[in-house]
Design a protein around this motif. Structure first.
Motif, PDB file in Angstrom:
ATOM      1  N   PHE A  38      44.778 -87.193 -10.786  1.00 21.93           N
ATOM      2  CA  PHE A  38      44.545 -85.948 -10.065  1.00 21.93           C
ATOM      3  C   PHE A  38      43.286 -85.253 -10.574  1.00 21.93           C
ATOM      4  O   PHE A  38      42.446 -84.793  -9.798  1.00 21.93           O
ATOM      5  CB  PHE A  38      45.738 -85.008 -10.199  1.00 21.93           C
ATOM      6  CG  PHE A  38      47.011 -85.536  -9.595  1.00 21.93           C
ATOM      7  CD1 PHE A  38      46.985 -86.437  -8.540  1.00 21.93           C
ATOM      8  CD2 PHE A  38      48.240 -85.138 -10.085  1.00 21.93           C
ATOM      9  CE1 PHE A  38      48.155 -86.927  -7.978  1.00 21.93           C
ATOM     10  CE2 PHE A  38      49.420 -85.614  -9.530  1.00 21.93           C
ATOM     11  CZ  PHE A  38      49.382 -86.508  -8.473  1.00 21.93           C
ATOM     12  N   LYS A  65      44.455 -82.397  -4.932  1.00 23.45           N
ATOM     13  CA  LYS A  65      45.696 -82.687  -5.643  1.00 23.45           C
ATOM     14  C   LYS A  65      46.896 -82.522  -4.726  1.00 23.45           C
ATOM     15  O   LYS A  65      47.812 -83.355  -4.719  1.00 23.45           O
ATOM     16  CB  LYS A  65      45.838 -81.774  -6.866  1.00 23.45           C
ATOM     17  CG  LYS A  65      47.125 -82.040  -7.659  1.00 23.45           C
ATOM     18  CD  LYS A  65      47.206 -81.168  -8.896  1.00 23.45           C
ATOM     19  CE  LYS A  65      48.506 -81.424  -9.654  1.00 23.45           C
ATOM     20  NZ  LYS A  65      48.595 -80.590 -10.886  1.00 23.45           N
ATOM     21  N   LEU A  69      49.701 -85.472  -3.527  1.00 19.80           N
ATOM     22  CA  LEU A  69      51.131 -85.317  -3.778  1.00 19.80           C
ATOM     23  C   LEU A  69      51.960 -85.315  -2.499  1.00 19.80           C
ATOM     24  O   LEU A  69      53.181 -85.516  -2.560  1.00 19.80           O
ATOM     25  CB  LEU A  69      51.395 -84.006  -4.531  1.00 19.80           C
ATOM     26  CG  LEU A  69      51.075 -84.008  -6.030  1.00 19.80           C
ATOM     27  CD1 LEU A  69      51.094 -82.591  -6.574  1.00 19.80           C
ATOM     28  CD2 LEU A  69      52.079 -84.887  -6.782  1.00 19.80           C
ATOM     29  N   THR A  70      51.332 -85.093  -1.363  1.00 14.46           N
ATOM     30  CA  THR A  70      52.097 -84.882  -0.128  1.00 14.46           C
ATOM     31  C   THR A  70      51.637 -85.794   1.006  1.00 14.46           C
ATOM     32  O   THR A  70      51.663 -85.405   2.177  1.00 14.46           O
ATOM     33  CB  THR A  70      51.999 -83.419   0.325  1.00 14.46           C
ATOM     34  OG1 THR A  70      50.614 -83.075   0.551  1.00 14.46           O
ATOM     35  CG2 THR A  70      52.574 -82.478  -0.720  1.00 14.46           C
ATOM     36  N   SER A  97      48.796 -92.611  -9.958  1.00  6.58           N
ATOM     37  CA  SER A  97      48.981 -91.165 -10.089  1.00  6.58           C
ATOM     38  C   SER A  97      49.939 -90.834 -11.228  1.00  6.58           C
ATOM     39  O   SER A  97      50.873 -91.592 -11.498  1.00  6.58           O
ATOM     40  CB  SER A  97      49.529 -90.586  -8.785  1.00  6.58           C
ATOM     41  OG  SER A  97      48.609 -90.751  -7.735  1.00  6.58           O
ATOM     42  N   ASN A 100      54.877 -86.028 -11.478  1.00  8.56           N
ATOM     43  CA  ASN A 100      54.804 -84.639 -11.028  1.00  8.56           C
ATOM     44  C   ASN A 100      56.031 -83.899 -11.548  1.00  8.56           C
ATOM     45  O   ASN A 100      57.059 -83.835 -10.853  1.00  8.56           O
ATOM     46  CB  ASN A 100      54.742 -84.563  -9.504  1.00  8.56           C
ATOM     47  CG  ASN A 100      54.643 -83.134  -8.999  1.00  8.56           C
ATOM     48  OD1 ASN A 100      54.085 -82.277  -9.674  1.00  8.56           O
ATOM     49  ND2 ASN A 100      55.187 -82.877  -7.816  1.00  8.56           N
ATOM     50  N   HIS A 102      56.764 -80.898 -11.809  1.00  3.18           N
ATOM     51  CA  HIS A 102      57.075 -79.611 -11.187  1.00  3.18           C
ATOM     52  C   HIS A 102      57.534 -79.734  -9.731  1.00  3.18           C
ATOM     53  O   HIS A 102      57.654 -78.728  -9.029  1.00  3.18           O
ATOM     54  CB  HIS A 102      55.864 -78.685 -11.266  1.00  3.18           C
ATOM     55  CG  HIS A 102      55.333 -78.497 -12.656  1.00  3.18           C
ATOM     56  ND1 HIS A 102      56.080 -77.929 -13.658  1.00  3.18           N
ATOM     57  CD2 HIS A 102      54.143 -78.848 -13.206  1.00  3.18           C
ATOM     58  CE1 HIS A 102      55.368 -77.916 -14.784  1.00  3.18           C
ATOM     59  NE2 HIS A 102      54.194 -78.468 -14.527  1.00  3.18           N
ATOM     60  N   THR A 105      57.923 -86.394  -6.161  1.00  6.51           N
ATOM     61  CA  THR A 105      56.845 -87.368  -6.197  1.00  6.51           C
ATOM     62  C   THR A 105      56.317 -87.576  -4.781  1.00  6.51           C
ATOM     63  O   THR A 105      56.965 -87.201  -3.794  1.00  6.51           O
ATOM     64  CB  THR A 105      57.346 -88.718  -6.730  1.00  6.51           C
ATOM     65  OG1 THR A 105      58.285 -89.274  -5.777  1.00  6.51           O
ATOM     66  CG2 THR A 105      58.033 -88.561  -8.083  1.00  6.51           C
ATOM     67  N   SER A 121      54.536 -95.019 -13.231  1.00  5.94           N
ATOM     68  CA  SER A 121      53.166 -94.508 -13.254  1.00  5.94           C
ATOM     69  C   SER A 121      52.408 -95.193 -14.391  1.00  5.94           C
ATOM     70  O   SER A 121      53.002 -95.563 -15.417  1.00  5.94           O
ATOM     71  CB  SER A 121      53.173 -92.991 -13.479  1.00  5.94           C
ATOM     72  OG  SER A 121      51.870 -92.521 -13.798  1.00  5.94           O
TER      73      SER A 121
END
Length: 208
Positions: A38, A65, A69-70, A97, A100, A102, A105, A121
């Motif tokens: 990222f 970023k 992630l999306t 990557s 994540n 927070h 994924t 990862s």
């Protein structure tokens, strides 16, 4: 790739950025200067903006970023993964990557987490694909031999890396992805247009 990258509206195409991301992730590995994907992707957006004398904002950098992630899945992925799972294949992922912590994924965000036994990862090893160490790490974690693993990827550099580590490999030839016709390099074990087609090939091979 299993997913498609969204891109800021002012950018016409992410192709140049993606090529730079692959190049500099390999550079980081070879030079032993790891930085997470990222952070690298955000820095490369700024570098390309400077090269092309384009002014970008903090929001543009943050968008990179968020997009990584999306990413939404390609239309064939859900059906293809479901077919592979139903045929008894163990499905795991291996991504450049970082985790994540927070939130979900990228696979979970795309609604694919239900198909994946484990999501690996490269981040714990601080080295990127196609280094053999990352493929071997997955084998150790799953307690399987490399010869029992198949890497499915839309990039020849990834299939070559996996095959060099002892895997077989399937190349998904999405638009812009074709085989590399160099006899001295490992060629994909299977080639398919998408995951639905690959699932059918594997089912046919298992039945035969």
């Amino acid at each position: 790739m299993l997913a498609r990258l969204s891109w800021p509206r002012r950018r016409r195409s992410p192709a140049s950025w993606i090529l730079q991301l692959v190049t500099y992730s390999m550079t980081a590995t070879l030079s032993d200067h790891y930085v997470d994907y990222f952070t690298l992707g955000q820095g490369l957006l700024q570098m390309l903006a400077d090269i092309h004398r384009v002014t970008i904002t903090t929001e543009d950098v943050d968008h990179v970023k968020a997009s990584m992630l999306t990413m939404p899945a390609h239309p064939d992925v859900t059906d293809g993964l479901a077919a592979l799972r139903d045929d008894g294949f163990r499905l795991v992922s291996l991504t450049n990557s970082p985790p994540n912590p927070h939130g979900p994924t990228p696979l979970e965000h795309a609604g694919l987490g239900q198909f994946i036994e484990r999501q690996f990862s490269v981040d714990p090893l601080r080295t990127y694909k196609p280094a053999a160490a990352v493929y071997h790490h997955v084998c150790r974690e799953l307690d399987v031999a490399p010869a029992d693993c198949m890497m499915v990827a839309a990039h020849v550099w990834d299939t070559i890396g996996a095959q060099s580590a002892g895997f077989s490999a399937a190349l998904i030839t999405r638009p812009g992805n074709v085989q590399l016709p160099v006899e001295a390099l490992p060629q994909p074990t299977l080639v398919a247009a998408d995951l639905r087609a690959l699932a059918k090939q594997l089912a046919t091979a298992a039945a035969g």
